[in-house]
Design a protein around this motif. Structure first.
Motif, mmCIF file in Angstrom:
data_model
loop_
_atom_site.group_PDB
_atom_site.id
_atom_site.type_symbol
_atom_site.label_atom_id
_atom_site.label_comp_id
_atom_site.label_asym_id
_atom_site.label_seq_id
_atom_site.Cartn_x
_atom_site.Cartn_y
_atom_site.Cartn_z
ATOM 1 N N GLU A 126 0.826 -1.206 0.000
ATOM 2 C CA GLU A 126 0.000 0.000 0.000
ATOM 3 C C GLU A 126 0.862 1.259 0.000
ATOM 4 O OE1 GLU A 126 -2.583 -0.204 3.382
ATOM 5 O OE2 GLU A 126 -4.244 -1.019 2.205
ATOM 6 N N VAL A 127 1.904 1.250 0.827
ATOM 7 C CA VAL A 127 2.794 2.414 0.897
ATOM 8 C C VAL A 127 3.506 2.613 -0.437
ATOM 9 C CG1 VAL A 127 4.869 3.345 2.000
ATOM 10 C CG2 VAL A 127 3.125 2.211 3.390
ATOM 11 N N ALA A 128 4.018 1.538 -1.014
ATOM 12 C CA ALA A 128 4.802 1.636 -2.245
ATOM 13 C C ALA A 128 3.963 2.092 -3.429
ATOM 14 C CB ALA A 128 5.449 0.286 -2.558
ATOM 15 N N ARG A 129 2.688 1.756 -3.438
ATOM 16 C CA ARG A 129 1.845 2.126 -4.581
ATOM 17 C C ARG A 129 1.519 3.612 -4.600
ATOM 18 N NH1 ARG A 129 -0.752 -3.318 -3.621
ATOM 19 N NH2 ARG A 129 0.208 -4.616 -5.243
ATOM 20 N N GLU A 130 1.911 4.350 -3.558
ATOM 21 C CA GLU A 130 1.769 5.805 -3.602
ATOM 22 C C GLU A 130 2.821 6.443 -4.502
ATOM 23 O OE1 GLU A 130 1.553 7.539 0.260
ATOM 24 O OE2 GLU A 130 -0.054 6.205 0.942
ATOM 25 N N LEU A 131 3.862 5.675 -4.872
ATOM 26 C CA LEU A 131 4.857 6.159 -5.822
ATOM 27 C C LEU A 131 4.388 5.909 -7.248
ATOM 28 C CD1 LEU A 131 8.203 4.890 -4.200
ATOM 29 C CD2 LEU A 131 7.132 7.144 -3.979
ATOM 30 N N THR A 132 5.096 6.496 -8.207
ATOM 31 C CA THR A 132 4.815 6.292 -9.627
ATOM 32 C C THR A 132 5.764 5.225 -10.163
ATOM 33 O OG1 THR A 132 4.084 8.581 -9.913
ATOM 34 C CG2 THR A 132 4.773 7.394 -11.894
ATOM 35 N N TRP A 133 5.205 4.151 -10.676
ATOM 36 C CA TRP A 133 5.991 3.033 -11.193
ATOM 37 C C TRP A 133 5.818 2.947 -12.711
ATOM 38 C CZ3 TRP A 133 8.837 -0.219 -7.875
ATOM 39 C CH2 TRP A 133 8.643 0.017 -6.512
ATOM 40 N N SER A 134 6.913 2.822 -13.445
ATOM 41 C CA SER A 134 6.805 2.628 -14.897
ATOM 42 C C SER A 134 6.384 1.197 -15.205
ATOM 43 C CB SER A 134 8.131 2.951 -15.578
ATOM 44 O OG SER A 134 9.203 2.243 -14.981
#
Length: 671
Positions: free
Chosen positions: A59-67
């Motif tokens: 959940e925390v990591a998905r707040e970033l933008t991932w290519s």
């Protein structure tokens, strides 16, 4: 945030001060709008993270933008653990691009304050993205490719952050070397990393002097085995202040030496980002201290950015309207995580200051806070104790009304300094987040959450949700309440170091061979009956006096609690009878000179605060303590001085060599 020793302490309990401690509840108006508004909120989130850590961190990591979005959260366990391993991202996209399509495009990203008065630059997110794109193209023009290492040896100027982000833009790995290091120390770090390029400056300002850097960089460049290009930023000639002509600013460029401004001007204003796997190294940072082979701590791209972004938002309750001021030098990990990457990934306005906190007068930081409307201040206990020594009249000249949150970082803060910070700077209305973490952890591990956690002066309180810390015996069994032991982290976390560059065996033996199944921090600590953690300092800073183990930090706290003392550093001196005896170096408040009975008075005060076993054998008064330019007290040198009367170790990072010279001369005079 120094590196743990590889030698475990003995099985004796570490002595600790057990006394009633005042607790400060979060201000109700703060809790009302905080992300977590109560201790119950914290406990629920912390337990949820323990019950299902992979879901929590996803959940925390998905707040970033991932290519490329990750599908696997964690692979493996201590010591080799990977996070978000099948995902791809770019750090500069998360710090810049994702804000450009929002109202933050024209928001100030970086407010830079030079030491010369009036020397200021403001870069919006759009302007910063342009500078990063130009620098990224320039690096590519020099042949820097994905995976190459780039050394950065710069003062606290915007080009330092720009160069870091430019490396991230193209997938290069940066290694910032603190600008206080010598040419030899710089060369060693460049060689260890196998750097292909070095970016430096002609110099920087410190206490009214323009300190050259290019000579040291050139010397390192000439001897470094793999560096092909040297790039020089013209800091001096760009200053609004008058720069005295120096060899650094007048020398013509040498072979393969490039002027930064000539190199980046005319480059395209946009640079397509290079997506990298989450486990791709973002940077190598060499731990402080120059004895022995440099130890390059490696941090990943995805896990590190997750940790830095999450903790910046949670610990500082960061909001869009905040102006955030971290006083740390980017040469250390605090500057990486909480001046550059964490704030920018959250779309914050961050303040960067180049110079000394007492130039031209000891109110420089308070002046900056009022001029810029700073709302969050993050600084070190060593700085706070210096402010105390300079006196209350300096902050009293300024309103400081904009401040809403204060932070502490770098070492345990003694209760006396905590209370001064709370009363004089925070006006008894600003929560204090006393943070504990390390270069190796990448991000904050323990801290109050300002709307949720009641605070106790001197305690870093509780681990953040997602982090599991414990105080244990050497065999890994938990210590009882108020029983000193070893501070460990029991489960992996995303921003943990991945290895020591080029020496994985050293990584394993240093951090994972001490306590079974856990990461050993190298710190001693205790937990009080409320479960709060009290970090007592490095286990190699624990003294063994007649079989009793004393934390140097607690003896220092006892001395500094006396109203006449501004700062103290405690070390051990070998003793044939007791094993070690306590030697204290003490600075008095307001520049007061010591009187005949002061030493005995302070010895008695320590006995009253801790007990007879902690009574210093010797108290030596000094006008100043030896510190690095980042404000760390160099206890290693004091230990050497106390034991032998001389200092032969490496002193390349000292702020002022005169401090050690004066102490050594004083010792010789006494003998």
């Amino acid at each position: 945030m120094s590196t743990p020793t590889s030698t475990p302490p003995s099985d004796h309990s570490i002595h600790s001060v057990l006394k009633e401690t005042r607790t400060f509840a979060p201000p109700p108006e703060f809790s009302a709008r905080a992300r977590l508004g109560s201790l119950d909120d914290y406990r629920q989130l912390h337990q949820r993270a323990i019950d299902d850590p992979e879901h929590f961190w996803a959940e925390v990591a998905r707040e970033l933008t991932w290519s490329r979005p990750f599908t696997e959260v964690r692979r493996g366990d201590f010591p080799h653990c990977q996070w978000f391993v099948d995902g791809e991202l770019n750090v500069s996209v998360n710090c810049l691009d994702r804000h450009l399509g929002t109202w933050r495009r024209n928001k100030a990203a970086l407010i830079w304050q030079g030491e010369p008065l009036g020397d200021r630059r403001v870069l919006t997110y759009h302007e910063l993205s342009v500078e990063v794109a130009r620098a990224a193209h320039a690096l590519r023009q020099l042949g820097v490719q994905k995976g190459d290492r780039v050394g950065l040896y710069l003062p606290m100027i915007p080009e330092l952050a720009i160069a870091m982000l430019a490396c991230a833009r193209i997938g290069a790995i940066h290694s910032v070397v603190f600008a206080g290091f010598s040419a030899e120390a710089l060369r060693d770090r460049l060689d260890d990393a196998g750097a292909v390029c070095l970016i430096t400056a002609d110099g920087g300002w410190r206490r009214g002097r323009f300190l050259p850097l290019r000579q040291a960089a050139r010397a390192a460049f000439a001897e470094a085995k793999t560096v092909k290009h040297l790039v020089v930023v013209r800091r001096g000639t760009r200053s609004q202040g008058e720069v005295p002509p120096t060899e650094a600013t007048l020398e013509a460029p040498g072979k393969n030496e490039h002027d930064w401004h000539d190199l980046v001007s005319g480059q395209p204003l946009e640079c397509p980002p290079t997506p990298v796997p989450a486990e791709h190294p973002l940077f190598i940072l060499y731990t402080s201290g120059t004895t022995g082979k440099p130890k390059g701590v490696v941090h990943s791209t995805g896990g590190y950015l997750v940790g830095a972004t999450y903790t910046t938002k949670m610990v500082f309750d960061l909001r869009d309207e905040d102006t955030y001021f971290c006083t740390a030098d980017v040469g250390w990990v605090t500057g990486h995580s909480y001046l550059v990457y964490g704030p920018l990934a959250n779309g914050a306005t961050a303040v960067m200051y180049e110079g000394a906190p007492d130039w031209p007068e000891p109110d420089r930081l308070w002046r900056i806070i009022d001029e810029l409307g700073v709302t969050i201040l993050y600084t070190a206990p060593t700085a706070i104790r210096a402010f105390m020594r300079w006196g209350e009249k300096w902050p009293a000249r300024h309103s400081l009304a904009s401040l809403r949150l204060l932070g502490s970082v770098g070492e345990p803060i003694n209760p006396e300094a905590w209370m001064w910070y709370h009363r004089i700077i925070g006006k008894e209305r600003c929560p204090i987040v006393d943070t504990w973490w390390q270069t190796e952890t990448g991000s904050i591990m323990m801290s109050p959450l300002p709307g949720a956690t009641p605070t106790k002066p001197g305690s870093c309180t509780l681990p953040l949700p997602g982090i599991q810390t414990e105080v244990v015996h050497r065999d890994g069994t938990p210590c009882k309440a108020d029983e000193g032991g070893l501070l460990v982290i029991q489960t992996p976390w995303p921003s943990m170091l991945r290895t020591v560059w080029g020496d994985d065996a050293r990584f394993v033996s240093t951090y994972f061979s001490q306590v079974p199944g856990a990461y050993f921090t190298g710190d001693g600590a205790r937990r009080d009956p409320d479960g709060y953690f009290w970090v007592m300092g490095r286990v190699d800073d624990v003294l063994n006096v007649a079989g009793h183990r004393l934390g140097t930090a607690e003896v220092e706290s006892a001395i500094v609690s006396h109203p006449s003392v501004a700062e103290a550093a405690v070390v051990g001196r070998p003793d044939p009878l007791k094993g070690q005896v306590v030697v204290a170096f003490v600075t008095l408040r307001g520049g007061r000179k010591p009187e005949a009975n002061d030493a005995e008075m302070l010895k008695a005060h320590v006995v009253k605060e801790i007990g007879a076993i902690a009574r210093p054998e010797e108290i030596r008064f000094t006008d100043a303590l030896p510190k690095t330019r980042s404000g760390k007290i160099m206890r290693r040198l004091l230990k050497e001085l106390a034991a032998t009367g001389t200092v032969k170790g490496d002193v390349t990072t000292l702020e002022d060599m005169g401090v050690i010279s004066k102490l050594a001369a004083q010792r010789q005079d006494e003998e």
